[in-house]
Design a protein around this motif. Sequence first.
Motif, PDB file in Angstrom:
ATOM      1  N   THR A  73       0.829  -1.210   0.000  1.00 11.71           N
ATOM      2  CA  THR A  73       0.000   0.000   0.000  1.00 11.71           C
ATOM      3  C   THR A  73       0.858   1.252   0.000  1.00 11.71           C
ATOM      4  O   THR A  73       0.562   2.226  -0.708  1.00 11.71           O
ATOM      5  N   VAL A  77       0.591   4.226  -2.789  1.00 13.61           N
ATOM      6  CA  VAL A  77       0.052   5.541  -2.414  1.00 13.61           C
ATOM      7  C   VAL A  77       1.113   6.640  -2.454  1.00 13.61           C
ATOM      8  O   VAL A  77       0.812   7.776  -2.851  1.00 13.61           O
ATOM      9  N   LEU A  80       1.443   8.944  -5.383  1.00 16.74           N
ATOM     10  CA  LEU A  80       0.326   9.866  -5.564  1.00 16.74           C
ATOM     11  C   LEU A  80       0.430  11.089  -4.661  1.00 16.74           C
ATOM     12  O   LEU A  80      -0.279  12.074  -4.861  1.00 16.74           O
ATOM     13  N   SER A  81       1.320  11.037  -3.663  1.00 16.09           N
ATOM     14  CA  SER A  81       1.367  12.109  -2.670  1.00 16.09           C
ATOM     15  C   SER A  81       1.823  13.431  -3.271  1.00 16.09           C
ATOM     16  O   SER A  81       1.390  14.499  -2.832  1.00 16.09           O
ATOM     17  N   SER A  97      -4.507  12.104   6.215  1.00 17.46           N
ATOM     18  CA  SER A  97      -3.510  11.153   6.688  1.00 17.46           C
ATOM     19  C   SER A  97      -3.849  10.613   8.073  1.00 17.46           C
ATOM     20  O   SER A  97      -3.945   9.393   8.286  1.00 17.46           O
ATOM     21  N   SER A 126      -2.344   3.610   4.106  1.00 20.40           N
ATOM     22  CA  SER A 126      -2.752   4.708   3.220  1.00 20.40           C
ATOM     23  C   SER A 126      -2.515   6.056   3.885  1.00 20.40           C
ATOM     24  O   SER A 126      -2.073   7.012   3.239  1.00 20.40           O
ATOM     25  N   VAL A 130       1.173   9.176   3.160  1.00 19.84           N
ATOM     26  CA  VAL A 130       1.081  10.600   2.832  1.00 19.84           C
ATOM     27  C   VAL A 130       1.842  11.459   3.833  1.00 19.84           C
ATOM     28  O   VAL A 130       2.295  12.560   3.502  1.00 19.84           O
ATOM     29  N   ALA A 221       0.166   2.328  -9.785  1.00 19.32           N
ATOM     30  CA  ALA A 221      -0.179   1.261  -8.837  1.00 19.32           C
ATOM     31  C   ALA A 221       0.407  -0.072  -9.278  1.00 19.32           C
ATOM     32  O   ALA A 221       1.021  -0.798  -8.484  1.00 19.32           O
ATOM     33  N   THR A 417       9.037   6.876  -2.512  1.00 17.87           N
ATOM     34  CA  THR A 417       8.715   5.740  -3.372  1.00 17.87           C
ATOM     35  C   THR A 417       9.939   4.892  -3.663  1.00 17.87           C
ATOM     36  O   THR A 417       9.911   3.658  -3.520  1.00 17.87           O
TER      37      THR A 417
END
Length: 510
Positions: A73, A77, A80-81, A97, A126, A130, A221, A417
């Motif tokens: 996860t 995610v 995308l932050s 968050s 999730s 963030v 993803a 990431t």
Amino acid sequence: MTRLEGPAVPQTLPRPEAPPSQDTRGIIPILLLSAFVLILNETTMSVAVPRLMVAFSVDATVAQWLTTAFLLTMAVVIPLSGFLLQRLTTRTVFFLSLGLFSAGTLACALAPTFAVLLVGRIVQASGTAVMMPLLMTTVLTLVPIARRGRVMGNISIVIAVAPTLGPTASGLIQDAFGWRWVFGLVLPIALAMLVAGAFRLKNFGTTSKAPVDVLSVVLSAFGFGGLVYGLTQLGESFGGNIATMLVPLGVGVLALALFVLRQLGLQKQDRPLLDLRTFRSRTFTIGLGIMMVAFGALLGSGILIPIYLQDLRGLSPAQTGLFVMPGGVMMGLMGPLVGRLYDRVGPRVLVLPGVAALAALLLLFGRADLETPMVLLVVLYTVMMLTLGLTFTPTMTAALNSLPPRQYSHGSALVGTLQQVAGGAGTALLVTVMSVRWAALEESGTPSVQAHMGGIELAFTVAAVLALAAVALAVMLPGRPPAAQDDRSDDLERADGPELVGGAEVTAHA
């Protein structure tokens, strides 16, 4: 043409050249403590697997999904932050968050079945994914460049100490109260941070109203998720089941290639999901490379050490947690000091000896045997964590400092990431090396214990070679403190143009 709502404002996040005002001074401590609580939770389940297997009548493979799903996860995610931090206000991202984390924690604490517990962990992850990009982007936005090192040093406390304390704290709580209280004691702290943020946290910077590219989200993803899952499967199976690794890895590589092509196309319209123009900064690219190599070596050796201590030296999981705790605590305590030194001397003079010493210490771990005194091993591990303290804070700060303000959120997302990917890759590589060498020695007639030891020795040697690659990169880092360097952010800003999001609706926040 860009349309502004309200008074005209610069279309970049502010970068103050003076200390933060009283209105913003309380933001960073709230975010630091919140991030500490969230990251601490990431590693709490590693020592809970045996109890959960009994509580829910599941086998080890199923129970291990509590950790695997969390990492997966995060990998999905975090990319995308960068988009979320540009599209949503500071308060919205913070509440999103902490709200997700709190909801997931409550679900875990009350979970009647394993499925509910797993869903709760995914919701927790999730929210956690963030928080770190939000924290780093906030520091870059509010803190002047000449003072960022000392503040970023505090972030190393979150990065280093929280994951180290997670298993130890979890084990103690489970022994005293039961596994549900691992979540039950964290929940009120998270809710307290949520309330503190509601009173103290303020919006700052600008937001863009660029539409989300759904195809980029899907490709991200499958790309990052596939890579992390495939590498995790290899690490967990000790190289045994190649099929479970190759399929998700193949999907991940293909999806990631398509994701990169998609972002390159969207960058022409100034609306990428993850802005790859951050790699135009030489310092960012070099710094990210060092962090990936060092993080891969750290996470890979982090799985080798428990295997050595528990399988070959007979330590319990709790004793293993106590073994690694001094190193994590020392690394965290060293972070603020290293940050202050970075502000004075720059990154190269700190990172270069740090990664060189890391390579030497990994090589020494590779020379350990079944008779090596435990005290010596604790000292070696603690010193190794100190060398990583010299590496991570200066490298991360120099890398993110080199970006223009409008790319802070994307740079933070890339750091988070690719750390996940590097950790999975390092673990998979070193576990595979250990397994292959172990099997080869057993086939040649070496007793199993000595063969196992031989596999671990070779894996640590490979980790040392990885650290030497970081030494080569560290030579290319800036050799001057940030206050004395040319402002590369301004150079990049002029090169890329003034627009934040072409054709997007931009809103300023006080």
